[in-house]
Motif scaffolding. Structure first.
Motif, PDB file in Angstrom:
ATOM      1  N   ASP C 260      31.356  54.529  31.151  1.00  0.00           N
ATOM      2  CA  ASP C 260      30.840  53.182  31.383  1.00  0.00           C
ATOM      3  C   ASP C 260      31.747  52.622  32.482  1.00  0.00           C
ATOM      4  N   ARG C 266      27.568  52.755  35.676  1.00  0.00           N
ATOM      5  CA  ARG C 266      26.994  51.406  35.751  1.00  0.00           C
ATOM      6  C   ARG C 266      26.106  51.256  36.979  1.00  0.00           C
ATOM      7  N   GLY C 291      25.907  45.525  29.834  1.00  0.00           N
ATOM      8  CA  GLY C 291      27.114  46.250  29.472  1.00  0.00           C
ATOM      9  C   GLY C 291      28.203  46.288  30.523  1.00  0.00           C
ATOM     10  N   ARG C 302      28.144  45.129  25.836  1.00  0.00           N
ATOM     11  CA  ARG C 302      28.991  46.250  26.277  1.00  0.00           C
ATOM     12  C   ARG C 302      29.692  46.872  25.081  1.00  0.00           C
TER      13      ARG C 302
END
Lengths: 411, 261, 373
Positions: C260, C266, C291, C302
């Motif tokens: 992430d 992302r 997130g 997130r």
């Protein structure tokens, strides 16, 4: 309304009374099942005010804590939870307070909803995310995108205005009542009048000598922050204005006993944990802080009923302007208040205030030819300040201002 | 007319007696700063050396971190203003000053009259100050006074962190254990100090002539590093450590003149 | 003749190891001009539709010298690097840079761009779920388009934009597939390799890059899944660099099963949904992002998404690469810590500093973490 007779009070007495009463009203309301909102300092208070929601201001609350030396224990609590000491001191202290609900200053009731407007900074987005998430409460946001060009665009204003509808929807949802448009109209009148009264009173800093020291103005600021939607706020500032006009007519200086030898602009937030020290050092040198960005920050003037104008006012607040806008703002402050020098507070807690200081300083030096000094401090965390450093920097600034005077001002 | 300038820093105390604001009558330096016996000793020393009596001094100005502890001073002026004045006296062509002392560093922009236009300081961090060099000299097991001589021999300078004294220490130790030559590490250390200094200098107008003052300016290695970085001539006075005290003595003269003494 | 896994990996790693050179080569080969997009998010599609090579600007391991005049020490590491590189002239070959403003630091840096090429600014709206946010961002994107047209001296047609939006959706889908396939090849797609592959996308012609990834996926699938008996982690943060951090993971036999990271997943988790116009479509993509610490979310999804990601990728723990002095990321840390403790999943937080030269401390902490997994 209260039974107190404001006519017999000075503006200072009104300030103390009203700020305390505002928080007490919120506490009592909460105890009786009323709704309390935590709001950022320059958010549109008009909506909650119209719905009878008691709004209190975490930033202001932390100022009271920091000024009384109560920040360290709350900072320690926040840091134990994993909050980096890099982040804003106001946020750390408030998030800790949200957990422990105890502090050296007055008690502030927990919120049923939060309201934020990111005109002052984007850090609020994360701070308020955390409050809403932790307490599991509704979050109202007026997002004002950063005005990166020299002009505020119509599209920016339109976006802000469009968000007002959502705020109203959310409030109707939360309170289970229709939005009170009549009260809203009334509040808009009061709020825009209060903004005007605040600005008019603080504008008296332009008088030579200035009857109002900026440090006193910092204290009055609590009222425009906490009660911008209430009529008593304007009454206090109109009273203050009258008092200042009288002082100005009699050439009374706001330095209380000291002669005004120099006039400076303070760039940034006050160094609350050391307010007294920062003030005294200046006073000892005969330096009166007459200019700051605070008066204009709350001068949110718009025609009541004109939501587009209201949106424009909130998105055009000083911090939300381009570099050019921020330079122009400071130059006009220096001009209007006739400053001979500038103090820039390199505030460890506020990156928004710090990261353009170099360019703003360069522009101001070359355009206005006033000497500048910076010093390291913090709006809430007492660890980020050195008395010796501040004293040396101010001395150097005073020496520079003196020499400049001697050399005839312009180079 | 004789005036006295006293500069009490964190690591050393300096005193200067000037005559009529024009000539250096006597100087004294003691390697002990504020809070120690340094201030008293340097005052005693300068009177002893010069043969001047305290009563003969028309005015005294104190500067530096410990300026408020000097009883006999008639006034206190910041080291920024004093350094500016002192440098202007020694080098009338000076427009940009870099001063690196025991615990801080500053860059000052001055005009043709020695008036301060702007200044930028770092006193929060040991990196880039005399303290940093002391720590490094100890690790390298070379007297501080010889660092400049060693620097001259460097042919393949090492890179030493300029972010933090602790990191730099690790860097130096690690490089020495990997067989790096001491002169190369020393030059790396000197470059590291100047790298920090440049941050302050870049904020000034960077107008020549450049003058380097403070205790660290006595280190020829650091001076050379500054010359390389600026690609300009850098002026250093043999009285580099005394510029603050000289400025103070000059300002004492101005004060005495004003009083009409 | 299909290329081998190693061939493709070698190519992409060379790109990632030498971004400047790679960009030059890509421009020379395609005849395109390069347009820089400052981290974290920008409409690459507009630059692509303009016939330019979008280049991601994520800083790098550079010694800080000039930037110290412009920023105090507590500005985030990545932006310190970006400003240093800009001031050093590293970005002067770019035809333009596009600078977002999702945080206070970027707002300020945008205003004082130290490079020579023209800077185009824009701001993402944060009240993302409202329609008016789409109107506003569409306007911002239109402004970028107009400014870029003026700089390049040519029009960016709606058709080209529509094609770019569709193409980038395809590229994102391919990337998502790659991260899925990579989970079955943790030995080959080691932490360093995985990062380099994802990083290379910022310095190459996107069409060529997408083809490389497609070929890589094919070759990996043909090779069959690998066994991995080491530990597995999910990484989260803005970037996970410098390379030494990944080396430490590899040294302790730890694989990355998912990420992430702003510089990585992302970028391609969210597609641009269909909309009336390509720019509105792009604006909607931002609205749909979820997130990221920089994409305002009062529900802080997130946190939940990360717990999910660790579980679905069967990772043993989460490593937070906390960008030094990054406020938005710092605020999420305590919330993550609490949630992961509740979920019973180990979490380690280490500092990501592009200027770090000493890694012993991080090595020790990582070792301790791995031993406890």
């Amino acid at each position: 309304m209260s039974e107190i007779n404001f006519d017999e009070m000075t503006s200072k007495q009104m300030l103390e009374y009203l700020v305390a009463k505002n928080m007490e009203d919120a506490r009592q309301a909460k105890a009786k099942g009323g709704l309390v909102c935590w709001s950022s300092s320059i958010a549109p208070c008009e909506f909650c005010e119209a719905m009878g929601i008691y709004t209190v201001y975490p930033e202001n609350h932390v100022v009271g804590i920091a000024a009384r030396g109560g920040a360290p224990e709350l900072l320690a609590h926040a840091e134990r939870k994993g909050y980096s000491n890099d982040i804003c001191g106001y946020a750390r202290v408030n998030l800790a307070y949200m957990d422990v609900q105890k502090c050296i200053s007055e008690e502030m009731p927990l919120p049923d909803l939060v309201l934020l407007c990111n005109n002052i900074c984007e850090t609020l987005l994360k701070w308020y995310e955390n409050i809403a998430h932790t307490l599991n409460i509704p979050l109202l946001i007026v997002d004002v995108p950063y005005n990166h060009e020299s002009e505020v665009t119509e599209e920016n204003v339109a976006y802000v205005e469009a968000q007002f509808k959502r705020i109203i929807e959310q409030l109707e949802d939360i309170t289970n009542r229709p939005f009170d448009y009549d009260k809203f109209e009334e509040v808009m009148k009061i709020a825009s009048q209060n903004a005007k009264d605040w600005y008019d009173a603080t504008a008296l800093c332009s008088a030579v000598p200035s009857p109002l020291s900026g440090f006193d103005m910092f204290n009055y600021m609590a009222l425009i922050v906490c009660m911008r939607g209430k009529a008593e706020c304007g009454i206090t500032f109109r009273k203050l204005k009258a008092e200042l006009e009288e002082k100005a007519a009699n050439k009374i200086c706001g330095l209380k006993g000291a002669e005004e030898q120099h006039r400076i602009m303070w760039d940034g937030i006050a160094c609350w944990p050391y307010l007294s020290h920062t003030y005294k050092v200046l006073k000892n040198h005969g330096v009166n802080m007459v200019g700051s960005t605070y008066p204009s920050a709350w001068a949110l003037m718009y025609t009541p009923g004109d939501l587009n104008g209201m949106a424009r006012a909130y998105t055009s607040m000083g911090n939300n302007l381009s570099l050019k806008g921020q330079i122009d703002l400071r130059e006009s402050i220096i001009r209007d208040t006739k400053c001979g020098g500038v103090i820039m507070h390199m505030n460890r807690s506020c990156k928004m205030c710090d990261f353009l200081q170099h360019e703003i300083g360069e522009a101001v030096t070359s355009d206005m030819r006033v000497p500048i000094t910076t010093f390291d401090g913090d709006q809430a965390d007492p660890r980020n300040y050195s008395k010796a450093q501040y004293e040396t920097r101010i001395e150097a600034l005073v020496e520079m201002m003196n020499e400049q005077k001697r050399e005839g001002g312009d180079q | 007319m004789l005036t006295l300038g006293i500069d009490i820093g964190s690591a050393s105390s300096k005193a200067v007696i000037m005559g009529d604001g024009k000539e250096l009558v006597a100087t004294a330096v003691v390697q002990a700063g504020t809070g120690t016996s340094g201030p008293k000793r340097v005052t005693a020393e300068i009177f002893e050396r010069s043969g001047v009596l305290p009563e003969q001094i028309s005015a005294t100005i104190a500067t530096g971190y410990g300026r408020y502890g000097v009883d006999m001073a008639d006034g206190q002026i910041s080291e920024i203003t004093c350094h500016a004045k002192g440098v202007h006296f020694l080098f009338p062509a000076a427009r940009t000053i870099l001063d690196i002392g025991g615990q801080d560093a500053k860059a000052i922009s001055i005009n043709e009259n020695g008036r301060v236009l702007s200044f930028f300081m770092n006193e929060k961090c040991a990196a880039g100050t005399g303290r940093f060099l002391e720590v490094m000299a100890r690790i390298l097991e070379i007297p501080l006074s010889e660092m400049g001589d060693w620097d001259r021999k460097s042919e393949h300078p090492a890179v030493v962190s300029s972010t933090c004294t602790v990191f730099a220490e690790s860097d130096v130790i690690s490089q020495l254990s990997n067989g790096a030559r001491r002169e190369d590490v020393i030059r790396g250390v000197h470059n590291s100090v100047i790298s920090r200094a440049m941050a302050l200098l870049y904020r000034t107008h960077m107008e020549p002539a450049f003058v380097f003052t403070g205790g660290v300016a006595q280190n020829s290695g650091v001076v050379d590093s500054l010359r390389r970085e600026l690609r300009q001539e850098v002026l250093v006075s043999p009285q580099a450590q005394l510029t603050g005290a000289i400025g103070a003595a000059l300002l004492a003269q101005e004060k005495a003149d004003q009083k009409g003494v | 003749m299909k290329r081998s896994v190693n061939e493709i990996i070698e190519k992409l790693m060379a790109v990632a190891a030498n971004p400047g050179q790679a960009v030059k080569a890509a421009c020379a080969k395609s005849g395109k001009q390069a347009v820089g997009i400052v981290a974290p998010y920008g409409p690459e599609e507009i630059a692509y539709a303009a016939g330019c090579l979008p280049v991601g600007l994520w800083g790098g391991q550079v010694e800080l010298k000039r930037v110290r005049a412009y920023l105090p020490a507590f500005a985030c590491s990545i932006m310190q690097s970006v400003v240093e590189l800009a001031a050093a002239g590293t970005y002067d070959e770019l035809s333009a840079v596009v600078i977002p403003a999702p945080c206070d630091t970027l707002k300020c840096i945008g205003q004082k761009w130290k490079g020579k090429c023209p800077a185009i600014h824009f701001t993402h709206p944060m009240n993302r779920k409202l329609d008016c946010a789409n109107d506003y961002l569409t306007f911002e994107y239109q402004t970028i388009r107009t400014k870029l047209e003026a700089i390049l001296g040519r029009k960016i047609t709606d058709e080209a934009l529509a094609d770019a939006v569709l193409f980038y959706n395809h590229y994102r889908a391919v990337m998502r597939e790659f991260t899925l396939v990579a989970r079955d090849h943790l030995a080959t797609i080691s932490p360093i390799v995985r990062h380099s592959i994802l990083k290379a996308s910022y310095f190459m012609d996107k069409a060529e890059y997408t083809k490389d990834i497609e070929d890589l996926i094919y070759a990996l699938r043909r090779a069959g899944p690998e066994n991995w008996n080491g530990k597995r982690v999910v990484l989260t943060g803005i970037t996970f660099e410098p390379r030494e951090l990944l080396e430490i993971l590899e040294f302790y036999h730890v694989a990355v099963t998912g990420d992430d990271i702003a510089q990585e997943s992302r970028q391609f988790r969210t597609d641009a949904p269909y909309h009336k116009s390509p720019l509105q479509s792009l604006a909607a993509q931002w609205q749909n992002q979820q997130g990221c610490s920089l994409a305002f979310d009062p529900f802080k999804r997130r946190v939940h998404d990360l717990v999910d990601l660790v579980r679905t990728t069967q990772a043993d723990g989460l490593v937070v690469g906390l960008m030094k002095f990054c406020d938005p990321e710092e605020y999420d840390v305590p919330i993550l810590m609490e949630a992961f403790e509740k979920a019973g999943i180990p979490l380690l937080c280490i500092e990501v500093d592009q200027q770090t030269t000493a890694f012993e401390q991080i090595k020790t902490r990582l070792q301790g973490f791995v031993e406890a997994l």
